[in-house]
Design a protein around this motif. Sequence first.
Motif, mmCIF file in Angstrom:
data_model
loop_
_atom_site.group_PDB
_atom_site.id
_atom_site.type_symbol
_atom_site.label_atom_id
_atom_site.label_comp_id
_atom_site.label_asym_id
_atom_site.label_seq_id
_atom_site.Cartn_x
_atom_site.Cartn_y
_atom_site.Cartn_z
ATOM 1 N N ILE A 216 0.835 -1.200 0.000
ATOM 2 C CA ILE A 216 0.000 0.000 0.000
ATOM 3 C C ILE A 216 0.873 1.255 0.000
ATOM 4 N N ARG A 217 1.982 1.210 0.716
ATOM 5 C CA ARG A 217 2.885 2.362 0.728
ATOM 6 C C ARG A 217 3.481 2.603 -0.660
ATOM 7 N N ARG A 218 3.872 1.540 -1.338
ATOM 8 C CA ARG A 218 4.427 1.679 -2.684
ATOM 9 C C ARG A 218 3.343 2.116 -3.674
ATOM 10 N N LEU A 219 2.135 1.594 -3.492
ATOM 11 C CA LEU A 219 1.016 1.995 -4.340
ATOM 12 C C LEU A 219 0.788 3.493 -4.271
ATOM 13 N N LYS A 220 0.710 4.022 -3.064
ATOM 14 C CA LYS A 220 0.456 5.452 -2.901
ATOM 15 C C LYS A 220 1.655 6.291 -3.312
ATOM 16 N N GLY A 221 2.853 5.732 -3.156
ATOM 17 C CA GLY A 221 4.030 6.466 -3.577
ATOM 18 C C GLY A 221 4.075 6.689 -5.077
ATOM 19 N N ARG A 222 3.615 5.702 -5.830
ATOM 20 C CA ARG A 222 3.624 5.823 -7.292
ATOM 21 C C ARG A 222 2.467 6.675 -7.812
ATOM 22 N N TRP A 223 1.290 6.516 -7.200
ATOM 23 C CA TRP A 223 0.070 7.124 -7.755
ATOM 24 C C TRP A 223 -0.482 8.143 -6.766
ATOM 25 N N ARG A 224 -0.133 9.411 -7.005
ATOM 26 C CA ARG A 224 -0.434 10.492 -6.067
ATOM 27 C C ARG A 224 -1.919 10.819 -5.990
ATOM 28 N N CYS A 225 -2.700 10.329 -6.936
ATOM 29 C CA CYS A 225 -4.142 10.580 -6.839
ATOM 30 C C CYS A 225 -4.744 9.890 -5.625
ATOM 31 N N LEU A 226 -4.000 8.968 -5.021
ATOM 32 C CA LEU A 226 -4.477 8.271 -3.827
ATOM 33 C C LEU A 226 -4.050 8.961 -2.539
ATOM 34 N N MET A 227 -3.197 9.967 -2.668
ATOM 35 C CA MET A 227 -2.637 10.622 -1.485
ATOM 36 C C MET A 227 -3.339 11.921 -1.125
ATOM 37 N N LYS A 228 -3.820 12.639 -2.141
ATOM 38 C CA LYS A 228 -4.422 13.941 -1.889
ATOM 39 C C LYS A 228 -5.803 13.988 -2.523
ATOM 40 N N ARG A 229 -6.664 14.817 -1.973
ATOM 41 C CA ARG A 229 -8.006 14.962 -2.531
ATOM 42 C C ARG A 229 -7.928 15.447 -3.975
ATOM 43 N N ASN A 230 -8.711 14.813 -4.838
ATOM 44 C CA ASN A 230 -8.768 15.303 -6.210
ATOM 45 C C ASN A 230 -10.179 15.801 -6.518
ATOM 46 N N ASP A 231 -10.330 16.331 -7.716
ATOM 47 C CA ASP A 231 -11.593 16.974 -8.059
ATOM 48 C C ASP A 231 -12.541 16.022 -8.783
ATOM 49 N N SER A 232 -12.456 14.730 -8.484
ATOM 50 C CA SER A 232 -13.332 13.734 -9.102
ATOM 51 C C SER A 232 -14.427 13.321 -8.118
ATOM 52 N N ASP A 233 -15.551 12.832 -8.668
ATOM 53 C CA ASP A 233 -16.609 12.352 -7.789
ATOM 54 C C ASP A 233 -16.240 10.967 -7.252
ATOM 55 N N ILE A 234 -17.007 10.494 -6.267
ATOM 56 C CA ILE A 234 -16.664 9.249 -5.579
ATOM 57 C C ILE A 234 -16.631 8.063 -6.534
ATOM 58 N N ALA A 235 -17.589 8.002 -7.456
ATOM 59 C CA ALA A 235 -17.649 6.863 -8.381
ATOM 60 C C ALA A 235 -16.364 6.764 -9.191
ATOM 61 N N LEU A 236 -15.856 7.906 -9.671
ATOM 62 C CA LEU A 236 -14.625 7.878 -10.456
ATOM 63 C C LEU A 236 -13.421 7.583 -9.574
ATOM 64 N N VAL A 237 -13.417 8.118 -8.351
ATOM 65 C CA VAL A 237 -12.311 7.839 -7.434
ATOM 66 C C VAL A 237 -12.186 6.335 -7.183
ATOM 67 N N LYS A 238 -13.328 5.656 -7.020
ATOM 68 C CA LYS A 238 -13.299 4.208 -6.826
ATOM 69 C C LYS A 238 -12.609 3.519 -7.998
ATOM 70 N N SER A 239 -13.000 3.907 -9.220
ATOM 71 C CA SER A 239 -12.407 3.305 -10.409
ATOM 72 C C SER A 239 -10.912 3.621 -10.500
ATOM 73 N N MET A 240 -10.542 4.824 -10.108
ATOM 74 C CA MET A 240 -9.139 5.216 -10.148
ATOM 75 C C MET A 240 -8.298 4.375 -9.187
ATOM 76 N N VAL A 241 -8.864 4.092 -8.010
ATOM 77 C CA VAL A 241 -8.134 3.294 -7.028
ATOM 78 C C VAL A 241 -7.880 1.878 -7.557
ATOM 79 N N VAL A 242 -8.920 1.251 -8.104
ATOM 80 C CA VAL A 242 -8.766 -0.103 -8.645
ATOM 81 C C VAL A 242 -7.748 -0.101 -9.784
ATOM 82 N N THR A 243 -7.823 0.903 -10.651
ATOM 83 C CA THR A 243 -6.880 1.000 -11.758
ATOM 84 C C THR A 243 -5.450 1.156 -11.254
#
Length: 294
Positions: A216-243
Motif C-alpha cells: 500500500i505504501r508503494r502503491l500510494k508512492g507511485r500514484w499520487r491521486c491516492l494521497m491527496k483529494r482530487n476533483d473527481s466524484d466518488i464513483a470515479l475515485v473508486k475506479s481510479m483506485v482499482v486502476t
Amino acid sequence: MEKQTTNFRVCLPVRKRVAIALWKLATNSEYRSIGHLFGVSKSSVCRCVQDFCKAEIIHFPDWQNLKDMADYFENRWGLPHCVGAIDGSHIPIIAPQEYHTDYFNKKGWHSIILQGVVDGKGLFWSVNVGKPGSLHDARVLRLSTFWDWVGQGVLYPVCTKNIGEVNVGYYVLGDSAYPLQNWLLKPFPDNGRLTPEQQTYNKKTSRAWVVVENAIRRLKGRWRCLMKRNDSDIALVKSMVVTCCALHNLCERHGEDFHQDWNTSAEESGRVITQDSEEECSEIRQALMRHLNI
C-alpha cells in the motif's frame, strides 16, 4: 480507449489518451492544468481518465494461483498454506453532498476505504474500494465481495493441509483490527502475559503481514491521486483506485524501480488496533503457533 475520427471531430490518438490518464493518476494535477499541458480541453481530460479507469482488471485467483501463492509464502516466510495478507487504507475525497458525515474518518477528514489483499510478492489479488471512511476495518471486510467469495468455501475448509494434526485450509493474515476466522489469522493480543510461543507466532506472522503494508505504501508512492483529494466524484475515485492497484501489479511484475523519496507518511494505513482478551484462540491458530515454534 481508441475512438473513431469523424467528419466533425478528430479524435485524440490512443497513446495520448493513455498518457493523459496516467498523468492524472500519477500527479493528481487538476484537470485544467493537465489540459493545458497536453493541449486539450478539461472535458477531454476527464473523458480520458474515465475511459482508462473503466476496466475491472483484478480478479480472484483460481486454484492453481492459490497453490502457487501458498508455496511462495511458505518458502519465503515459513508459513504453510498462507495465500495473502489483508489491510485497509484511507483514500481522501471531497465531502460528498449526501451522507457526508459517514465519510468523515477518525483522523478528521473525508475518505473512502481501500481494503486490499496481496500475495507474498505484494501484488493485489483482491481490492474492495468505496466504503465510507467512518467504518471499522472489520465492518468493511464483512461488507466486501472478498467476504462473500470466502463464504463460498473457496479458502476453507477445502484444500486443507494437516498441520500438527489439525486440518488447515488456505488463509490470509490480518492485524488485530480483523476478526479471527478459520481463514483469517491475526496476532495474539498483547496483554503483557504472552507466552514465548505466542510471542514467536506474533513475530513471524507480523513479519510476513508487513508485505501488504509495504504494498500500500508503494502503491500510494507511485500514484499520487491516492494521497491527496482530487476533483473527481466518488464513483470515479473508486475506479481510479482499482486502476492504480492494477498498475501497481504491472509495475511490480516488470521490476520497475521504486524511489524511496516517493514514500510519504502523510496518510498512513487506516487500521484500528483493538484488544480482544476475551477471544478464544482457534485450533488453527494454535496449530500454526506450534508449527512455528518447532
